[in-house]
Scaffold this active site. Structure first.
Site, mmCIF file in Angstrom:
data_model
loop_
_atom_site.group_PDB
_atom_site.id
_atom_site.type_symbol
_atom_site.label_atom_id
_atom_site.label_comp_id
_atom_site.label_asym_id
_atom_site.label_seq_id
_atom_site.Cartn_x
_atom_site.Cartn_y
_atom_site.Cartn_z
ATOM 1 N N ASP A 12 -1.718 22.943 -9.878
ATOM 2 C CA ASP A 12 -1.341 24.041 -10.780
ATOM 3 C C ASP A 12 -0.294 23.626 -11.808
ATOM 4 O O ASP A 12 0.536 24.432 -12.224
ATOM 5 C CB ASP A 12 -0.819 25.263 -9.990
ATOM 6 C CG ASP A 12 -1.792 25.689 -8.925
ATOM 7 O OD1 ASP A 12 -2.990 25.718 -9.228
ATOM 8 O OD2 ASP A 12 -1.350 25.968 -7.796
ATOM 9 N N HIS A 40 -8.636 25.870 -12.232
ATOM 10 C CA HIS A 40 -7.890 25.676 -13.468
ATOM 11 C C HIS A 40 -8.002 26.954 -14.257
ATOM 12 O O HIS A 40 -9.076 27.522 -14.346
ATOM 13 C CB HIS A 40 -8.527 24.588 -14.323
ATOM 14 C CG HIS A 40 -8.584 23.268 -13.655
ATOM 15 N ND1 HIS A 40 -7.474 22.652 -13.164
ATOM 16 C CD2 HIS A 40 -9.613 22.453 -13.412
ATOM 17 C CE1 HIS A 40 -7.832 21.493 -12.652
ATOM 18 N NE2 HIS A 40 -9.119 21.352 -12.778
HETATM 19 P P1 GDP Z 1 -4.164 23.301 -13.054
HETATM 20 O O1 GDP Z 1 -4.808 23.561 -11.744
HETATM 21 O O2 GDP Z 1 -3.258 22.123 -13.026
HETATM 22 O O3 GDP Z 1 -5.122 23.250 -14.174
HETATM 23 O O4 GDP Z 1 -3.198 24.522 -13.321
HETATM 24 P P2 GDP Z 1 -3.598 26.071 -13.443
HETATM 25 O O5 GDP Z 1 -4.469 26.241 -14.596
HETATM 26 O O6 GDP Z 1 -4.041 26.621 -12.162
HETATM 27 O O7 GDP Z 1 -2.154 26.715 -13.665
HETATM 28 C C1 GDP Z 1 -1.471 26.582 -14.803
HETATM 29 C C2 GDP Z 1 -1.207 27.962 -15.392
HETATM 30 O O8 GDP Z 1 -0.258 27.816 -16.398
HETATM 31 C C3 GDP Z 1 -2.403 28.585 -16.069
HETATM 32 O O9 GDP Z 1 -2.312 29.981 -15.964
HETATM 33 C C4 GDP Z 1 -2.268 28.147 -17.520
HETATM 34 O O10 GDP Z 1 -2.869 29.018 -18.465
HETATM 35 C C5 GDP Z 1 -0.797 28.169 -17.665
HETATM 36 N N1 GDP Z 1 -0.215 27.210 -18.575
HETATM 37 C C6 GDP Z 1 -0.539 25.902 -18.816
HETATM 38 N N2 GDP Z 1 0.330 25.346 -19.662
HETATM 39 C C7 GDP Z 1 1.230 26.320 -19.971
HETATM 40 C C8 GDP Z 1 2.410 26.350 -20.779
HETATM 41 O O11 GDP Z 1 2.823 25.366 -21.367
HETATM 42 N N3 GDP Z 1 3.093 27.534 -20.830
HETATM 43 C C9 GDP Z 1 2.684 28.654 -20.150
HETATM 44 N N4 GDP Z 1 3.401 29.755 -20.257
HETATM 45 N N5 GDP Z 1 1.595 28.641 -19.372
HETATM 46 C C10 GDP Z 1 0.894 27.493 -19.283
#
Ligand code: GDP
Length: 429
Positions: A12, A40
């Site tokens: 995440d 994701h």
């Molecule tokens: P992954 O499993 O590593 O792809 O992570 P996830 O997608 O589950 O979790 C990351 C969360 O953070 C998601 O809701 C994204 O939309 C959000 N996200 C990613 N980068 C950023 C950022 O720079 N700022 C904010 N506020 N949210 C982000």
């Protein structure tokens, strides 16, 4: 040119966003490990999506999405996911499924649930997606590869053999209904018909793509600390989450992976059980959880509230090292804008010994965080495009973390969207 996009922490970290962003200039995006047990979240022009099995490149017309041999392939979930995006006007993506990928069987999911029930309070906090039973069977050599769906005789013989063993466990250990062989064969026929148009020798496809100079992204699931070997065993996932495994799970030469973009979140969050040294609780955690990610830190697959903590330099340095980070993408920095002071875990105290090296699990469980506090920047940094335009305290936070982890932060993510990214020169690169 092959680049891996992987996680330094517990998952995440925002890999989906970084992959989706890099996919604009890529030809092929490959999932190489894990299954539908994590997800994701991607925000783009079509809306907000939670992907579990599909690579985060499916939103572009010019990319091919590959489900590599290392993936735990849940065929109905893959097809539900394809439908969930095409129903929302995303054009049907080009998808290839490895003929050597193995299939998550309906009984894997049941065994996962039954085992968690049996263990009760001592469970591993599984998402009950069948991942541990799946990988156990793969290495016990009783898994089903996609290509085997197309040989009925082989399939029947194998079902006969495998079901004997499964039914003994179902009857005597779990006291649950037995597997019906006919029903299982029918299910596998359905799976075969669903997947047939997409199956190919993806390793050869990738080999040819590399020769043609195509850009390939390997998209990791979860992060270093959930790696079976190098993570917080046994509270880990059942496949390797490291970039190195990308070579195996995609079927390419290891030396082809030229960049390892390691995604690291500006604070910590984790799902499931296990040691989490910089964890915070109560109102402090609730506030960070509510403000975190994009709409709160809740699991993309399970909806479970994530455990929250401050940035952990010890775990992240280790996480980047095991990935072999060539670049660090430092994400979700915008979320910290509300804090007067930002606590950071800079070392562990394990039985009075101060260390910045990530210890083995039984020592990790005794570790206490050594916290340093950095001044906050108290404003919204979303929309900023240049590193120099970030508030001074925000830059200081990035530079402090970079120095502690020892790997170059070349990207800073300040929002969930594709364009919310700041590129940065690092003196470590
Ligand atoms: P992954 O499993 O590593 O792809 O992570 P996830 O997608 O589950 O979790 C990351 C969360 O953070 C998601 O809701 C994204 O939309 C959000 N996200 C990613 N980068 C950023 C950022 O720079 N700022 C904010 N506020 N949210 C982000």
């Amino acid at each position: 040119m092959v680049k891996a996009v992987v996680g330094a922490n517990w998952g995440d970290e925002g890999k989906g966003k970084i992959t989706d962003m890099l996919a604009e200039k890529a030809d092929i995006i490959v999932r190489y490990q894990g299954g539908a047990n994590a997800g994701h979240t991607i925000v783009n022009d079509y809306g907000k999506f939670a992907l579990h099995t599909l690579p985060s490149g499916v939103f572009y017309n010019h990319t091919t999405s590959v489900i590599g041999n290392g993936v735990a392939l849940n065929i109905p979930i893959l097809f539900d996911e394809i439908k969930s995006i095409t129903d929302r006007n995303v054009p049907m993506p080009k998808i290839l499924v490895s003929d050597r990928a193995q299939i998550v069987m309906p009984y894997h999911i049941l065994f996962d649930q039954y085992e968690e029930e049996r263990l009760g309070g001592k469970s591993f906090g599984s998402t009950k997606s069948g991942i541990a039973p799946f990988y156990s069977d793969k290495y016990a050599k009783i898994g089903f590869q996609v290509n085997e769906l197309f040989d009925d005789e082989l399939l029947k013989e194998k079902i006969d053999r495998v079901v004997v063993q499964k039914n003994i466990i179902l009857e005597h250990l779990y006291h649950k209904p037995l597997i019906d062989k006919e029903e299982l064969l029918n299910t596998l026929h359905e799976y075969r018909d669903m997947v047939a148009p997409y199956v190919c020798d993806t390793a050869t496809f990738l080999e040819n793509a590399i020769k043609e100079g195509k850009t390939i992204l390997l998209e990791g699931q979860l992060g270093t600390l959930k790696d079976t070997d190098h993570g917080i065993y046994p509270m880990v996932t059942s496949s390797s989450t490291l970039a190195a495994y990308g070579a195996i799970g995609a079927g390419i030469a290891p030396y082809e992976i030229k960049e390892v973009i390691t995604v690291c979140k500006a604070y910590s969050s984790a799902v499931g059980a296990g040691a989490f040294v910089s964890e915070i609780f109560g109102d402090e955690a609730d506030e960070l959880r509510r403000r975190g990610g994009d709409g709160g830190e809740f699991g993309a697959t399970t909806g479970r509230p994530r455990r929250m903590g401050w940035f952990d330099c010890v775990a992240s340095k280790y996480g980047c090292r095991l990935q072999g980070a060539t670049d660090v993408a430092f994400t979700v920095l915008d979320v910290l804008g509300y804090l007067d002071e930002i606590p950071v875990c800079v070392a562990y105290d394990v039985d009075g010994e101060i260390t910045t090296d990530f210890p083995v699990t039984h020592k990790l469980e005794k570790a206490k965080p050594i916290i340093e506090k950095l001044p906050g920047w108290k404003c919204d940094i979303r929309g900023i495009k240049k590193y120099e335009d970030l508030p001074e305290n925000c830059r200081k936070y990035v530079e402090f973390v970079e120095e502690k982890i020892g790997y170059p932060i070349t990207m800073v993510s300040n929002g969930p969207g594709r364009d919310d990214i700041i590129y940065r020169e690092s003196k470590l690169k």
